[in-house]
Design a protein around this motif. Sequence first.
Motif, short mmCIF file in Angstrom:
data_model
loop_
_atom_site.label_atom_id
_atom_site.label_comp_id
_atom_site.label_asym_id
_atom_site.label_seq_id
_atom_site.Cartn_x
_atom_site.Cartn_y
_atom_site.Cartn_z
N LEU A 1 0.85 -1.19 0.00
CA LEU A 1 0.00 0.00 0.00
C LEU A 1 0.89 1.24 0.00
O LEU A 1 1.72 1.42 0.89
CB LEU A 1 -0.92 -0.01 1.22
N ILE A 2 0.71 2.09 -1.00
CA ILE A 2 1.55 3.26 -1.19
C ILE A 2 0.70 4.52 -1.10
O ILE A 2 -0.37 4.60 -1.74
CB ILE A 2 2.26 3.20 -2.56
N PRO A 3 1.13 5.53 -0.34
CA PRO A 3 0.34 6.77 -0.23
C PRO A 3 0.26 7.50 -1.57
O PRO A 3 1.12 7.37 -2.44
CB PRO A 3 1.12 7.59 0.81
N GLU A 4 -0.75 8.30 -1.71
CA GLU A 4 -0.95 9.07 -2.93
C GLU A 4 0.12 10.15 -3.07
O GLU A 4 0.55 10.75 -2.09
CB GLU A 4 -2.34 9.71 -2.92
N GLY A 5 0.55 10.39 -4.31
CA GLY A 5 1.51 11.45 -4.57
C GLY A 5 2.96 11.03 -4.52
O GLY A 5 3.84 11.87 -4.75
N GLU A 6 3.24 9.77 -4.25
CA GLU A 6 4.62 9.31 -4.21
C GLU A 6 5.17 9.12 -5.63
O GLU A 6 4.43 9.11 -6.61
CB GLU A 6 4.72 7.99 -3.44
N VAL A 7 6.50 8.96 -5.72
CA VAL A 7 7.13 8.80 -7.03
C VAL A 7 6.62 7.55 -7.73
O VAL A 7 6.42 7.54 -8.96
CB VAL A 7 8.67 8.75 -6.86
N VAL A 8 6.39 6.51 -6.97
CA VAL A 8 5.93 5.24 -7.54
C VAL A 8 4.46 5.01 -7.21
O VAL A 8 4.03 3.92 -6.86
CB VAL A 8 6.80 4.07 -7.04
N ASP A 9 3.68 6.06 -7.31
CA ASP A 9 2.25 5.99 -7.02
C ASP A 9 1.56 5.04 -8.02
O ASP A 9 1.65 5.25 -9.24
CB ASP A 9 1.65 7.39 -7.12
N PRO A 10 0.88 3.98 -7.54
CA PRO A 10 0.21 3.06 -8.46
C PRO A 10 -1.08 3.61 -9.06
O PRO A 10 -1.66 2.98 -9.95
CB PRO A 10 -0.08 1.84 -7.57
N GLY A 11 -1.55 4.77 -8.57
CA GLY A 11 -2.77 5.35 -9.10
C GLY A 11 -4.01 4.64 -8.60
O GLY A 11 -3.97 3.74 -7.76
N ASP A 12 -5.13 5.06 -9.13
CA ASP A 12 -6.40 4.47 -8.69
C ASP A 12 -6.56 3.03 -9.17
O ASP A 12 -7.27 2.24 -8.56
CB ASP A 12 -7.57 5.32 -9.21
N ARG A 13 -5.93 2.69 -10.30
CA ARG A 13 -6.12 1.36 -10.87
C ARG A 13 -5.33 0.30 -10.10
O ARG A 13 -5.80 -0.83 -9.94
CB ARG A 13 -5.68 1.35 -12.33
N GLY A 14 -4.15 0.64 -9.63
CA GLY A 14 -3.29 -0.37 -9.02
C GLY A 14 -2.38 -0.99 -10.07
O GLY A 14 -2.55 -0.79 -11.28
N TYR A 15 -1.41 -1.76 -9.59
CA TYR A 15 -0.39 -2.32 -10.47
C TYR A 15 -0.02 -3.72 -10.00
O TYR A 15 0.29 -3.94 -8.82
CB TYR A 15 0.85 -1.41 -10.47
N ILE A 16 -0.05 -4.68 -10.92
CA ILE A 16 0.33 -6.06 -10.63
C ILE A 16 1.72 -6.28 -11.22
O ILE A 16 1.92 -6.15 -12.43
CB ILE A 16 -0.65 -7.08 -11.23
N GLY A 17 2.70 -6.58 -10.38
CA GLY A 17 4.07 -6.76 -10.84
C GLY A 17 4.29 -8.09 -11.53
O GLY A 17 3.39 -8.94 -11.61
#
Length: 454
Positions: A52-68
């Motif tokens: 879980l990453i806070p909003e506004g970070e360099v690696v922000d996953p956005g609203d959609r999210g990201y599967i690595g």
Amino acid sequence: MEGPKVSYRCNVRQYFNEEMLTYKEATTLSSFDDALEELKLLKENGKYTFVLIPEGEVVDPGDRGYIGRHRSAFLRSSKDLASLVSKISGVMREIFAAEKVIAKAWNTAVGAVHQQADKDSMRALQSQPNGYEITFTLLNPQPSHVRASWNIQEATKRYLSPLLSALHDYTNIKVKSQYLHSTNIGVRPKVDQVGGYALNIDQLPHIINPIEAFLGSHVSNNPNLNFILYIPLRDQSPLFIYNQNGEKVASNAFLSPRWGGFLVHNVRVEENASLPVDVQIDERPVMQVFAAQLRLLLGVSPLHHGLAVEEAPAGNAVITDWELDLWLRSHCLENLASSVATLNSLAQLLEKIGNIVINDDIGREVERAVEQIQISHTALSQGQLRDAYLSSRQAKQFSEKAFFDPSLLELLYFPEDQKFAIYIPLFLPIGIPVVMSVLQSLKYLRKKNKQKME
């Protein structure tokens, strides 16, 4: 038959110091995902991490999210816990665990009837305990015009070795290659509207049969996947494949379910060129097409989950870690269902044909199969996906070995009702004189006893 039940265990924790350091150094979600994998904090099959990453970070996953590409999902943290939990649950059930996919694998293995045609299960090969064989063929019908060559060994090492390495512990895949000259596809292409030649979708099924006899795939007992690179005839070039909508197929290739793939590679030969023309095949685009087809044939199909989440492409790895887990899970259930069905068929066979003698070897194979099924069930319930798959593979081997034992096959074609048809022609000619002699003897004794009484 009741489908598989899926249960989950989860825990929540703060980040480790090593993870925070990699987070600060990462510039993209992809690099952060790779860095977490290098830490080796979570590398077990079937276990996943939600970051879980806070909003506004360099690696922000956005609203959609990201599967690595590995076993991590990155979501934006939120104060709306219900929405966050719902998204985590959706990713877990629809992507990582893929409950619909494993239920489909189970139902297919036990013989359940699908409500609609399932292209994925019809296209992919079934699980094979003994492994598969892959044959790459360069099909050149006019070697007098084009002298083509390719470095398929180096191409396989560069583009397919990640996939073969990932599956090495779970199945045996042998790769072969060959040149096939002076053999044509046996289909006459049609002239298209732009001066080239076209293969329509209704012609594609007729391409396989004329060349299959020359491929040599029958020399092995294991399933063979054929990948053919075809160089068209000079008077049929350039050649393009068209889909059902009359549009050119971008890859200029097609896939034959459970058989392999076919790729048309056009070679430009000038009118006044000295023949034969030497051509070195560029393996990179060719292997990209073949790798995508191989994924589908092995059962690594795209998920149709409908979630608004970004998935990292497999890239050079060909298969992601969580796709490998899904492959193991679905094939494990397929092996278990097949093993149980085989043992049930053997039991029904014994009830139907009572004169079959089960020798000690068959009994031991049945006991081993049952033991491995139980071990696999236990491993699955404990989340030990790798051990569960390996045990299920052994269970399938033992159950099939017991069912197809030669001593059983000898009696399958000699049931009780056929014994009369076999023995009557042998004993009837002998039996009739014997019966007649017995009757004559009885008549003689009766007549003799009657004379004594008088």
